[in-house]
Design a protein around this motif. Structure first.
Motif, PDB file in Angstrom:
ATOM      1  N   CYS A   1      -5.667  10.498   4.878  1.00 38.08           N
ATOM      2  CA  CYS A   1      -5.769   9.866   5.485  1.00 38.08           C
ATOM      3  C   CYS A   1      -7.057   8.964   5.689  1.00 38.08           C
ATOM      4  CB  CYS A   1      -5.409  10.678   6.897  1.00 38.08           C
ATOM      5  SG  CYS A   1      -4.212  11.780   7.344  1.00 38.08           S
ATOM      6  N   ARG A   2      -7.855   9.189   5.853  1.00 36.00           N
ATOM      7  CA  ARG A   2      -9.547   8.310   6.586  1.00 36.00           C
ATOM      8  C   ARG A   2      -8.700   7.583   4.659  1.00 36.00           C
ATOM      9  NH1 ARG A   2     -12.557   6.746   9.018  1.00 36.00           N
ATOM     10  NH2 ARG A   2     -12.104   8.814  10.508  1.00 36.00           N
ATOM     11  N   GLU A   3      -8.303   7.854   4.098  1.00 35.77           N
ATOM     12  CA  GLU A   3      -8.217   6.796   2.623  1.00 35.77           C
ATOM     13  C   GLU A   3      -7.558   5.600   2.852  1.00 35.77           C
ATOM     14  OE1 GLU A   3      -7.310   6.925  -2.285  1.00 35.77           O
ATOM     15  OE2 GLU A   3      -7.440   8.841  -1.336  1.00 35.77           O
ATOM     16  N   LEU A   4      -6.603   6.519   3.048  1.00 30.69           N
ATOM     17  CA  LEU A   4      -4.816   5.193   3.515  1.00 30.69           C
ATOM     18  C   LEU A   4      -5.987   4.055   4.331  1.00 30.69           C
ATOM     19  CD1 LEU A   4      -1.991   7.225   4.403  1.00 30.69           C
ATOM     20  CD2 LEU A   4      -2.710   5.677   2.215  1.00 30.69           C
ATOM     21  N   LEU A   5      -6.690   4.462   5.716  1.00 28.72           N
ATOM     22  CA  LEU A   5      -7.161   3.952   7.085  1.00 28.72           C
ATOM     23  C   LEU A   5      -7.927   2.516   6.647  1.00 28.72           C
ATOM     24  CD1 LEU A   5      -7.024   3.176  10.208  1.00 28.72           C
ATOM     25  CD2 LEU A   5      -8.921   4.928   9.913  1.00 28.72           C
TER      26      LEU A   5
ATOM     27  N   GLY B   1      -8.629   1.785   3.558  1.00 29.59           N
ATOM     28  CA  GLY B   1      -7.415   0.551   2.448  1.00 29.59           C
ATOM     29  C   GLY B   1      -6.849  -0.353   3.535  1.00 29.59           C
ATOM     30  N   PHE B   2      -6.364  -0.066   4.657  1.00 30.40           N
ATOM     31  CA  PHE B   2      -5.420  -0.809   4.966  1.00 30.40           C
ATOM     32  C   PHE B   2      -6.343  -1.539   5.905  1.00 30.40           C
ATOM     33  CE2 PHE B   2      -3.863  -2.301  10.236  1.00 30.40           C
ATOM     34  CZ  PHE B   2      -2.848  -2.991   9.980  1.00 30.40           C
TER      35      PHE B   2
ATOM     36  N   LYS C   1       2.803   0.324   4.726  1.00 29.63           N
ATOM     37  CA  LYS C   1       4.139   1.047   3.802  1.00 29.63           C
ATOM     38  C   LYS C   1       3.410   2.480   3.206  1.00 29.63           C
ATOM     39  CE  LYS C   1       6.887  -2.747   2.404  1.00 29.63           C
ATOM     40  NZ  LYS C   1       7.369  -3.355   0.867  1.00 29.63           N
ATOM     41  N   ASN C   2       2.400   2.155   2.573  1.00 30.34           N
ATOM     42  CA  ASN C   2       1.591   3.413   2.217  1.00 30.34           C
ATOM     43  C   ASN C   2       1.835   4.525   3.444  1.00 30.34           C
ATOM     44  OD1 ASN C   2       1.250   2.659  -0.618  1.00 30.34           O
ATOM     45  ND2 ASN C   2      -0.700   1.577   0.046  1.00 30.34           N
ATOM     46  N   ILE C   3       1.381   3.801   4.484  1.00 29.75           N
ATOM     47  CA  ILE C   3       1.166   5.011   5.672  1.00 29.75           C
ATOM     48  C   ILE C   3       2.260   4.889   6.361  1.00 29.75           C
ATOM     49  CG2 ILE C   3       0.175   4.828   8.564  1.00 29.75           C
ATOM     50  CD1 ILE C   3      -2.114   2.694   6.857  1.00 29.75           C
ATOM     51  N   THR C   4       3.207   4.350   6.605  1.00 27.23           N
ATOM     52  CA  THR C   4       4.588   4.944   6.906  1.00 27.23           C
ATOM     53  C   THR C   4       5.413   5.619   6.144  1.00 27.23           C
ATOM     54  OG1 THR C   4       5.429   2.956   6.457  1.00 27.23           O
ATOM     55  CG2 THR C   4       4.492   3.126   8.302  1.00 27.23           C
TER      56      THR C   4
ATOM     57  N   ARG D   1      -2.736   5.771  23.010  1.00 22.73           N
ATOM     58  CA  ARG D   1      -1.853   5.017  23.311  1.00 22.73           C
ATOM     59  C   ARG D   1      -2.057   3.973  22.895  1.00 22.73           C
ATOM     60  NH1 ARG D   1      -3.615   2.201  28.404  1.00 22.73           N
ATOM     61  NH2 ARG D   1      -5.451   3.199  27.537  1.00 22.73           N
ATOM     62  N   VAL D   2      -3.571   3.622  22.678  1.00 19.22           N
ATOM     63  CA  VAL D   2      -3.528   2.090  21.677  1.00 19.22           C
ATOM     64  C   VAL D   2      -3.043   1.567  20.874  1.00 19.22           C
ATOM     65  CG1 VAL D   2      -4.995   0.101  21.100  1.00 19.22           C
ATOM     66  CG2 VAL D   2      -6.007   1.774  23.184  1.00 19.22           C
ATOM     67  N   GLN D   3      -3.111   2.190  19.624  1.00 18.36           N
ATOM     68  CA  GLN D   3      -2.074   2.120  18.226  1.00 18.36           C
ATOM     69  C   GLN D   3      -2.930   0.794  17.544  1.00 18.36           C
ATOM     70  OE1 GLN D   3       2.129   2.586  19.542  1.00 18.36           O
ATOM     71  NE2 GLN D   3       1.846   4.936  19.733  1.00 18.36           N
ATOM     72  N   LEU D   4      -3.505   0.970  17.464  1.00 17.59           N
ATOM     73  CA  LEU D   4      -4.471  -0.262  16.840  1.00 17.59           C
ATOM     74  C   LEU D   4      -4.389  -0.902  15.569  1.00 17.59           C
ATOM     75  CD1 LEU D   4      -6.717  -2.518  17.365  1.00 17.59           C
ATOM     76  CD2 LEU D   4      -8.114  -0.990  15.826  1.00 17.59           C
ATOM     77  N   VAL D   5      -3.434   0.388  14.515  1.00 15.36           N
ATOM     78  CA  VAL D   5      -2.865  -0.484  13.412  1.00 15.36           C
ATOM     79  C   VAL D   5      -1.442  -1.093  13.519  1.00 15.36           C
ATOM     80  CG1 VAL D   5      -2.351   0.988  10.904  1.00 15.36           C
ATOM     81  CG2 VAL D   5      -4.193   1.537  12.503  1.00 15.36           C
TER      82      VAL D   5
END
Length: 257
Positions: A11-15, A17-18, A54-57, A77-81
């Motif tokens: 998950c850290r790798e996906l974050l 990358g984004f 897309k890779n995250i979702t 609550r913020v959902q920054l991504v």
């Protein structure tokens, strides 16, 4: 055991990358703000951000991927991504960048490439003739630019109008062109009309002048035709009296002969 809320390595790798793709896209958008070049300069970065999201979702039954989507998109609550993704999509839609790109968004469309090439040619013509003129003539006299660049400017303007009509086909509402093309055309028109004080090329104004002249002379033609018509009618009314007097004179001459 990791700390509460700590991401798994995948998950850290996906974050990361984004985050990396978002930084590149943000920098490109800001650098391309003026003059506006964001669609032609940033479409690859936008594709990269879209692919990273897309890779995250993406959830194909793998529990780790499903957990990554929950952790990165719905865990607070913020959902920054999500906010960043919505900002990028909104900016891209407002700029109408899809109208500059091919259907698969893998590159600029042929009409956009043609327009940008002609736009650069027009600016080069402005610059070349303006520099050569500034030495000999006053700053307010740009006749060389108007004369030598009128054909190039007319071609650019005609291509822009053609592209506008193409976007309106099959749509009830007018769809703007992408912001890159709109801004380029606005710059060119301001330079042409305000900076160089050039007018529409003569070939375009001839029909207007002809119609205006015809309308201007319509009253003269009307009164002249009315005058000639009345004179002719008066002659027709007088002519029988002359014929009658001539006939009486002949009768008198025959009577006394």
């Amino acid at each position: 055991m990791g700390l509460p809320g700590e991401l798994q390595p995948e998950c850290r790798e996906l974050l990361v990358g984004f985050a990396s793709s978002s930084v590149r896209l943000t920098g490109c958008l800001v650098r391309s703000a003026r003059p506006v070049r964001l669609c032609q300069s940033c479409y690859r970065h936008f594709q990269s951000v879209t692919e990273q999201l897309k890779n995250i979702t993406r959830a194909v039954g793998n529990s780790s991927e499903s957990n990554c989507a929950k952790s990165l998109l719905m865990s607070d609550r913020v959902q920054l991504v999500v906010i960043l993704s919505q900002f990028f999509n909104s900016t891209w839609e407002k700029a109408n960048c899809a109208n500059c790109l091919k259907n698969n968004s893998e590159g600029l469309s042929n009409s956009t490439i043609e327009f940008l090439n002609l736009f650069n040619t027009t600016l080069m013509c402005f610059e070349h003739n303006f520099q050569g003129q500034a030495i000999n003539l006053g700053p307010s006299n740009h006749t060389e630019v108007c004369r030598n660049c009128s054909r190039t400017y007319s071609n650019l303007n005609a291509l822009y109008n053609k592209m506008q009509k193409m976007t309106e086909q099959g749509s009830e509402h007018r769809t703007p062109l992408c912001i890159d093309v709109e801004d380029a055309m606005n710059i060119t028109r301001r330079l042409w009309s305000r900076t160089f004080n050039c007018s529409v090329p003569c070939s375009d104004t001839v029909p207007v002048i002809a119609v205006s002249s015809f309308i201007l002379f319509l009253p003269v033609i009307f009164y002249l035709s009315s005058f000639l018509h009345s004179k002719q009618k008066k002659r027709i009314l007088i002519l029988p009296k002359r014929i009658q007097s001539n006939a009486s004179l002949v009768n008198i001459q025959e009577k006394y002969s």
